[in-house]
Design a protein around this motif. Structure first.
Motif, PDB file in Angstrom:
ATOM      1  N   ALA A 132       0.833  -1.203   0.000  1.00  0.00           N
ATOM      2  CA  ALA A 132       0.000   0.000   0.000  1.00  0.00           C
ATOM      3  C   ALA A 132       0.870   1.256   0.000  1.00  0.00           C
ATOM      4  O   ALA A 132       0.575   2.239  -0.701  1.00  0.00           O
ATOM      5  CB  ALA A 132      -0.929  -0.004   1.218  1.00  0.00           C
ATOM      6  N   MET A 133       1.961   1.223   0.773  1.00  0.00           N
ATOM      7  CA  MET A 133       2.885   2.363   0.822  1.00  0.00           C
ATOM      8  C   MET A 133       3.553   2.577  -0.538  1.00  0.00           C
ATOM      9  O   MET A 133       3.732   3.713  -0.987  1.00  0.00           O
ATOM     10  CB  MET A 133       3.950   2.109   1.888  1.00  0.00           C
ATOM     11  N   ILE A 134       3.922   1.477  -1.207  1.00  0.00           N
ATOM     12  CA  ILE A 134       4.576   1.584  -2.513  1.00  0.00           C
ATOM     13  C   ILE A 134       3.625   2.210  -3.531  1.00  0.00           C
ATOM     14  O   ILE A 134       4.012   3.086  -4.314  1.00  0.00           O
ATOM     15  CB  ILE A 134       5.052   0.195  -2.993  1.00  0.00           C
ATOM     16  N   PHE A 135       2.356   1.762  -3.520  1.00  0.00           N
ATOM     17  CA  PHE A 135       1.368   2.326  -4.443  1.00  0.00           C
ATOM     18  C   PHE A 135       1.109   3.799  -4.135  1.00  0.00           C
ATOM     19  O   PHE A 135       0.986   4.621  -5.047  1.00  0.00           O
ATOM     20  CB  PHE A 135       0.052   1.546  -4.355  1.00  0.00           C
ATOM     21  N   TRP A 136       1.032   4.114  -2.850  1.00  0.00           N
ATOM     22  CA  TRP A 136       0.717   5.480  -2.433  1.00  0.00           C
ATOM     23  C   TRP A 136       1.800   6.464  -2.864  1.00  0.00           C
ATOM     24  O   TRP A 136       1.512   7.580  -3.296  1.00  0.00           O
ATOM     25  CB  TRP A 136       0.517   5.509  -0.911  1.00  0.00           C
ATOM     26  N   LEU A 137       3.057   6.054  -2.749  1.00  0.00           N
ATOM     27  CA  LEU A 137       4.170   6.951  -3.046  1.00  0.00           C
ATOM     28  C   LEU A 137       4.910   6.562  -4.322  1.00  0.00           C
ATOM     29  O   LEU A 137       6.056   6.944  -4.512  1.00  0.00           O
ATOM     30  CB  LEU A 137       5.149   6.959  -1.860  1.00  0.00           C
ATOM     31  N   TYR A 138       4.265   5.761  -5.178  1.00  0.00           N
ATOM     32  CA  TYR A 138       4.899   5.274  -6.401  1.00  0.00           C
ATOM     33  C   TYR A 138       5.431   6.435  -7.233  1.00  0.00           C
ATOM     34  O   TYR A 138       4.739   7.434  -7.435  1.00  0.00           O
ATOM     35  CB  TYR A 138       3.888   4.464  -7.214  1.00  0.00           C
TER      36      TYR A 138
END
Length: 274
Positions: A132-138
């Motif tokens: 979720a963090m990777i998608f959020w700050l992709y």
């Protein structure tokens, strides 16, 4: 007396709900999510432990950008998960008798325990949170290769947790998380401007050997083990043996690609030392 009564009630709840077989997967996933969520909330708060320690031991922490500080703390969380899951994986695969060659215990691909299932659930919670963090700050925290890696890992771990199938091979793959702390330390050193330090060189050597053992040699052993127990693997549900063959194969290819980059980086570091 009242304290003991509440203690007995709490123990009963844990025994009858939290640690009962039907609820272990859900409880463990929530535990993993809760731990990661708490770490993230701590990052946002003024009392962020990671930020406090980092600013205390690394004076340049305050000069980092917001994204760098977020990744700094996120890598601390991933290192904590890596240490936990590596320890549990090594114990369950090599030291416990859960996955021994004792034929009387049935096919090795169908063995599981409350501890092994709970541990996988905690890891599922971590991968959900990190993805979720990777998608959020992709793409600040990682590109497409990180999404593929996390998505495949999440699918395989979730399947093993919910069905109890192929937990041995899932834990063999999870041992590769042993390389994560070293990779994170390398990023810390690079961000801190210490690429020319002796610590950076030592870290590169350690990462090289750790990667060679945990992500190359161990995967070869995994494939050999699957070959020896192919008849038991084929007894699983079609989804199970597809994951056993597909996920390690894809991850092995990615490991080789990353290993090439590690060798290239180490050679460049050694060349600068001459």
């Amino acid at each position: 007396m009242a304290y003991k009564t509440y203690q007995y009630q709490a123990e009963a709840v844990i025994r009858e709900y939290v640690l009962s077989d039907p609820f272990i997967p859900y409880t463990s996933v929530l535990t993993g999510l809760f731990i990661c969520k708490m770490v993230f909330l701590l990052f946002l708060s003024a009392y962020d432990l990671t930020r406090f320690l980092s600013s205390f031991y690394f004076k340049g922490y305050s000069s980092l950008t917001k994204i760098q500080r977020l990744e700094w703390n996120n890598r601390g969380m991933s290192s904590a998960h890596a240490i936990f899951i590596t320890f549990m994986s090594v114990y369950l695969v090599f030291f416990s008798d859960l996955f021994s060659d004792d034929i009387s215990k049935g096919p090795i691909t169908f063995r599981s325990s409350n501890l092994s299932t709970f541990t996988l659930g905690v890891s599922v919670g971590y991968f959900i949170s990190d993805l979720a963090m990777i998608f959020w700050l992709y793409p600040s925290l990682g590109g497409l290769e990180y999404i593929v890696h996390h998505a495949l890992s999440l699918c395989a771990i979730s399947y093993a947790m919910l069905t109890g199938e192929a937990q041995l091979y899932t834990y063999m793959v999870l041992i590769s998380e042993a390389t994560t702390p070293g990779i994170n330390v390398r990023w810390y050193l690079d961000t801190a401007g210490m690429k020319r330090s002796s610590a950076y060189l030592v870290n590169g050597v350690v990462v090289f050997f750790a990667w060679l053992v945990a992500r190359i040699i161990l995967f070869l052993y995994l494939f050999y083990h699957v070959y020896l127990h192919c008849d038991q693997v084929m007894q699983m549900h079609i989804m199970g043996y597809l994951l056993v063959f597909m996920v390690p194969s894809v991850l092995a290819i990615m490991n080789l690609m990353w290993f090439g980059k590690i060798i290239k980086g180490l050679r460049k570091t050694l060349a600068k030392r001459q």
